[in-house]
Design a protein around this motif. Structure first.
Motif, PDB file in Angstrom:
ATOM      1  N   SER A 182      28.964  22.387  44.151  1.00 55.32           N
ATOM      2  CA  SER A 182      28.160  23.310  43.345  1.00 55.32           C
ATOM      3  C   SER A 182      27.492  24.362  44.223  1.00 55.32           C
ATOM      4  CB  SER A 182      27.121  22.545  42.534  1.00 55.32           C
ATOM      5  OG  SER A 182      26.274  21.782  43.382  1.00 55.32           O
ATOM      6  N   LYS A 227      30.568  32.103  33.612  1.00 54.75           N
ATOM      7  CA  LYS A 227      29.322  32.840  33.829  1.00 54.75           C
ATOM      8  C   LYS A 227      29.490  34.356  33.810  1.00 54.75           C
ATOM      9  CE  LYS A 227      27.310  29.036  36.472  1.00 54.75           C
ATOM     10  NZ  LYS A 227      26.771  28.571  37.777  1.00 54.75           N
ATOM     11  N   ARG A 233      28.369  28.502  44.180  1.00 56.36           N
ATOM     12  CA  ARG A 233      27.314  29.518  43.976  1.00 56.36           C
ATOM     13  C   ARG A 233      27.262  30.494  45.146  1.00 56.36           C
ATOM     14  NH1 ARG A 233      24.241  24.974  42.552  1.00 56.36           N
ATOM     15  NH2 ARG A 233      23.121  25.100  44.542  1.00 56.36           N
TER      16      ARG A 233
END
Length: 262
Positions: free
Chosen positions: A73, A113, A77
């Motif tokens: 994760s 996203k 990012r």
């Protein structure tokens, strides 16, 4: 090698072989312990309209003294932000081994996203994330066993494994990279619509052929498989052939898109 085939350091995370008239941008993610140098020869093997970007992660090569990323994760990012200026036009992702998971999870994050996806996802040496596989965990092995496991895998030369000084530098990053891959857990979600092409070695015990084929259910788009002779690190002997197959896959996609134009 032409000047356009040489990597330029554009940021801590980006090594780019610039092409002035590129149609495809191929963004590559390396396997555990490797860095951008593993793709240094690829620009000369790719078509002239493919611009290559190799991702350089902390803890690898010229970033060896930086703290590695140890969760998927956090990596997704961080890399999504670093690559943002390059995610324009026709871009594709390639990753080998844990790099395949990086590429796949970044593609999902961008879809969810930002509403964008790679034009093509090219994945090598890793089973589909929801495919059951039983592998010995390496990242928490005692040092002698960890070194021997690295030797058996073949991605780290025996001369490197036996070099006490060099391994003293490399071991923390290597262990962190295996932690990254071995603690990753797949979260079910909608399949991508981007085409997926998978690559593997016919003797790769870590990524058997049925596990490669299982990537098919992770896209609603076209799916293809290419199998090379060799084990988990088949690409070290077949780099030129792999790069040519990738260039061909990207070229075929262009033809499909052009056919759909009214």
């Amino acid at each position: 090698m032409l000047d356009s085939d040489r990597f330029v350091v554009e940021s801590p995370y980006v090594r780019r072989a610039r092409r002035s008239q590129w149609r495809h941008r191929l963004i590559c993610f390396p396997y555990a312990g490797a860095g951008a140098a593993g793709f240094a020869d690829w620009p000369q093997w790719l078509p002239a309209d493919v611009e290559l970007i190799a991702v350089q992660l902390p803890g690898r090569e010229d970033r060896i003294r930086e703290k590695p990323l140890t969760t998927m994760s956090a990596l997704v990012r961080t890399v999504a932000l670093a690559l943002r200026p390059y995610l324009q036009g026709q871009f594709a992702f390639f990753g080998h081994s844990v790099g395949a998971v990086m590429a796949y999870e970044l593609a999902r994050a961008l879809r969810d996203k930002r509403g964008v996806q790679p034009a093509h996802l090219l994945l090598s040496g890793h089973v589909a994330p929801d495919h059951p596989v039983s592998l010995k965990r390496l990242h928490d092995l005692p040092e002698p066993e960890f070194r021997e496991a690295l030797r058996e895998l073949g991605g780290t030369a025996g001369s490197v494994v036996d070099d006490e000084n060099l391994m003293g530098l490399l071991l923390p990053a290597l262990r962190a990279d295996f932690t990254l891959g071995e603690t990753y857990r797949y979260a079910p979600g909608e399949p991508l619509s981007a085409p997926i092409t998978v690559f593997g070695g016919d003797r790769d015990e870590r990524a058997p052929l049925d596990g490669l084929a299982a990537w098919r259910r992770h896209t609603t788009g076209p799916f293809a498989e290419h199998v090379f002779a060799g084990g988990h690190f088949y690409l070290n002997e077949s780099g030129a052939e792999l790069a040519e197959a990738i260039g061909s896959a990207l070229g075929q996609q262009t033809l499909r898109q052009e056919v759909r134009i009214p």
